[in-house]
Design an enzyme around this catalytic site. Structure first.
Site, PDB file in Angstrom:
ATOM      1  CB  CYS A   1      18.601   2.168   8.259  1.00 45.09           C
ATOM      2  SG  CYS A   1      17.997   0.529   7.837  1.00 45.09           S
TER       3      CYS A   1
ATOM      4  CG  ASN B   1      20.332  11.008   6.528  1.00 47.25           C
ATOM      5  OD1 ASN B   1      19.436  10.449   7.134  1.00 47.25           O
ATOM      6  ND2 ASN B   1      20.747  10.595   5.340  1.00 47.25           N
TER       7      ASN B   1
HETATM    8  N1  COA Z   1       5.696  -2.511  -1.802  1.00 50.29           N
HETATM    9  C1  COA Z   1       4.596  -2.876  -1.088  1.00 50.29           C
HETATM   10  N2  COA Z   1       4.461  -4.078  -0.536  1.00 50.29           N
HETATM   11  C2  COA Z   1       5.438  -4.973  -0.752  1.00 50.29           C
HETATM   12  C3  COA Z   1       6.585  -4.665  -1.490  1.00 50.29           C
HETATM   13  C4  COA Z   1       6.685  -3.360  -2.037  1.00 50.29           C
HETATM   14  N3  COA Z   1       7.764  -2.986  -2.719  1.00 50.29           N
HETATM   15  N4  COA Z   1       7.367  -5.749  -1.522  1.00 50.29           N
HETATM   16  C5  COA Z   1       6.747  -6.704  -0.832  1.00 50.29           C
HETATM   17  N5  COA Z   1       5.594  -6.232  -0.356  1.00 50.29           N
HETATM   18  C6  COA Z   1       4.600  -6.915   0.495  1.00 50.29           C
HETATM   19  C7  COA Z   1       4.149  -8.220  -0.036  1.00 50.29           C
HETATM   20  O1  COA Z   1       3.046  -8.042  -0.906  1.00 50.29           O
HETATM   21  C8  COA Z   1       3.770  -8.945   1.222  1.00 50.29           C
HETATM   22  O2  COA Z   1       2.536  -8.480   1.674  1.00 50.29           O
HETATM   23  P1  COA Z   1       1.523  -9.446   2.473  1.00 50.29           P
HETATM   24  O3  COA Z   1       2.234  -9.818   3.755  1.00 50.29           O
HETATM   25  O4  COA Z   1       0.340  -8.569   2.713  1.00 50.29           O
HETATM   26  O5  COA Z   1       1.302 -10.581   1.556  1.00 50.29           O
HETATM   27  C9  COA Z   1       4.814  -8.467   2.213  1.00 50.29           C
HETATM   28  O6  COA Z   1       5.248  -7.202   1.739  1.00 50.29           O
HETATM   29  C10 COA Z   1       5.983  -9.413   2.348  1.00 50.29           C
HETATM   30  O7  COA Z   1       6.431  -9.678   1.038  1.00 50.29           O
HETATM   31  P2  COA Z   1       7.797 -10.458   0.774  1.00 50.29           P
HETATM   32  O8  COA Z   1       8.018 -10.567  -0.701  1.00 50.29           O
HETATM   33  O9  COA Z   1       7.853 -11.719   1.589  1.00 50.29           O
HETATM   34  O10 COA Z   1       8.823  -9.408   1.284  1.00 50.29           O
HETATM   35  P3  COA Z   1       9.713  -9.441   2.577  1.00 50.29           P
HETATM   36  O11 COA Z   1       8.936  -9.621   3.805  1.00 50.29           O
HETATM   37  O12 COA Z   1      10.843 -10.347   2.275  1.00 50.29           O
HETATM   38  O13 COA Z   1      10.229  -7.932   2.547  1.00 50.29           O
HETATM   39  C11 COA Z   1      10.942  -5.926   1.443  1.00 50.29           C
HETATM   40  C12 COA Z   1      11.023  -7.429   1.515  1.00 50.29           C
HETATM   41  C13 COA Z   1      12.178  -5.426   0.756  1.00 50.29           C
HETATM   42  C14 COA Z   1       9.743  -5.551   0.676  1.00 50.29           C
HETATM   43  C15 COA Z   1      10.811  -5.348   2.852  1.00 50.29           C
HETATM   44  O14 COA Z   1      11.771  -5.902   3.691  1.00 50.29           O
HETATM   45  C16 COA Z   1      10.931  -3.854   2.864  1.00 50.29           C
HETATM   46  O15 COA Z   1      10.129  -3.133   2.303  1.00 50.29           O
HETATM   47  N6  COA Z   1      11.942  -3.346   3.571  1.00 50.29           N
HETATM   48  C17 COA Z   1      12.127  -1.916   3.704  1.00 50.29           C
HETATM   49  C18 COA Z   1      13.565  -1.602   3.635  1.00 50.29           C
HETATM   50  C19 COA Z   1      13.791  -0.139   3.812  1.00 50.29           C
HETATM   51  O16 COA Z   1      13.190   0.707   3.188  1.00 50.29           O
HETATM   52  N7  COA Z   1      14.723   0.177   4.724  1.00 50.29           N
HETATM   53  C20 COA Z   1      15.102   1.523   5.005  1.00 50.29           C
HETATM   54  C21 COA Z   1      15.792   2.178   3.879  1.00 50.29           C
HETATM   55  S1  COA Z   1      17.409   1.621   3.598  1.00 50.29           S
HETATM   56 ZN    ZN Z   2      20.685   6.721   5.329  1.00 50.36          ZN
END
Ligand code: COA
Ligand code: ZN
Length: 313
Positions: free
Chosen positions: A237, A246
């Site tokens: 992660c 993993n």
């Molecule tokens: N798919 C695509 N874009 C997404 C999205 C999704 N599921 N969820 C949010 N976004 C976009 C929003 O449209 C926004 O875009 P913009 O900056 O162009 O307007 C941006 O991401 C931020 O959106 P927000 O609702 O404020 O989300 P955030 O910044 O709080 O992030 C997550 C939340 C969960 C979407 C983000 O942290 C994330 O994708 N994390 C990945 C976690 C992951 O996979 N970790 C490893 C595996 S465990």
């Molecule tokens: Zn993992």
């Protein structure tokens, strides 16, 4: 014949998400198509997360849309929120794998919100999509958080119960940064199986401290039959400090095969694919059996030993 063990291959999701060099979309699709022929129960294809957070998986729609699905394999995708669920629904996965952390600090780091907010978002995903697609929930950091330290069994049970109450099909108990040890795993598995006898329970280990296969064994011996693994032992992660790969799928499968468990996997075929992985990610990978060969691949006996055998006959 011993128990059947079901493997979920996560290399193109967990495996790739922290890799520095983008793996081309066609390469991902070819890899998944090859893995689909090996006998996996499930493949976690990609994640529908923000492209800013996980740039490697920005091609999620295209990958999910273009793979050739084998009828015997379930294709699952990681989903963090309703936006991700809406995107994923367009390409009709066989399962949603929702994700949140049992550690408040790791949840803030990975998903940028407190756990309660994540729970509310995932609850909404289940409410909107739970009647259309089976839901699994991956709970991160169940055996410890690299920033907070211990995560109690009670904490894990509490989050598990909340999702069980929402009617999910399964839970994946994740050791996100390889902090679990076998006695802890055995205890966790026994308690979870007793408490949630009708849920599909999957264990997800990282080999960060070399305890991965010992933890698999502890889980198998306490009755668990589903595991996530990543080809070559890639993975981690990006938002968990110190994260690394993993458990290596082919090493775990080799071990269980050698012990007489039925994994359903064609190991020689899988090893053939694993040997291409360093070329795909452009560096060596941790997996060992792809380098050493299986225990049943014997080396030729050197000529001088034939002579010695004659001398001592
Ligand atoms: N798919 C695509 N874009 C997404 C999205 C999704 N599921 N969820 C949010 N976004 C976009 C929003 O449209 C926004 O875009 P913009 O900056 O162009 O307007 C941006 O991401 C931020 O959106 P927000 O609702 O404020 O989300 P955030 O910044 O709080 O992030 C997550 C939340 C969960 C979407 C983000 O942290 C994330 O994708 N994390 C990945 C976690 C992951 O996979 N970790 C490893 C595996 S465990
Ligand atoms: Zn993992």
């Amino acid at each position: 014949m011993k128990q059947r063990i079901y493997f979920n291959e996560v290399v193109t999701r967990d495996g790739f998400q922290m890799e520095p060099e983008f793996v081309p979309t066609d390469t991902k699709i070819q890899l998944i198509d090859d893995l689909s022929q090996c006998g996996y129960a499930k493949i976690e294809v990609t994640s529908f997360t923000s492209a800013k957070a996980i740039p490697m998986l920005r091609d999620a729609e295209e990958v999910m849309g273009r793979i050739q699905r084998a009828p015997s394999v379930e294709y699952t995708v990681l989903v963090p929120n309703v936006r991700g669920a809406e995107r994923a629904m367009e390409v009709k996965p066989d399962e949603f794998n929702l994700v949140m952390s049992t550690s408040e600090t790791h949840n803030l780091s990975n998903l940028r919100m407190p756990r309660e907010n994540s729970f509310a978002a995932l609850n909404e995903v289940i409410r909107q999509f739970g009647h259309q697609v089976p839901i699994n929930v991956s709970l991160s950091a169940c055996f410890g958080c690299p920033m907070e330290g211990d995560v109690s069994l009670e904490e894990v049970l509490q989050w598990s119960q909340r999702f069980a109450d929402l009617g999910v099909r399964g839970l994946t108990i994740c050791d996100t940064t390889g902090m679990a040890q076998p006695d802890q795993v055995a205890q966790m598995c026994e308690v979870l199986q007793k408490r949630f006898p009708s849920l599909q329970l999957t264990l997800h280990f990282h080999n960060t401290r070399g305890m991965g296969l010992a933890n698999v064994l502890a889980a198998v011996r306490s009755g668990i039959d589903r595991f996530d693994g990543s080809l070559g032992g890639l993975g981690g992660c990006p938002y968990a400090p110190g994260a690394s790969g993993n458990i290596c799928s082919e090493d775990a499968i080799h071990m269980l095969d050698a012990m007489g468990y039925e994994t359903g996997i064609d190991l020689p075929q899988l090893l053939g694919i694993a040997r291409h992985l360093p070329g795909i990610v452009q560096h060596a990978v941790p997996g060992q059996v792809a380098k050493s060969g299986c225990t049943f691949d014997l080396h030729p006996i050197p000529a001088y030993i034939h002579d010695l055998k004659k001398d001592f006959a």
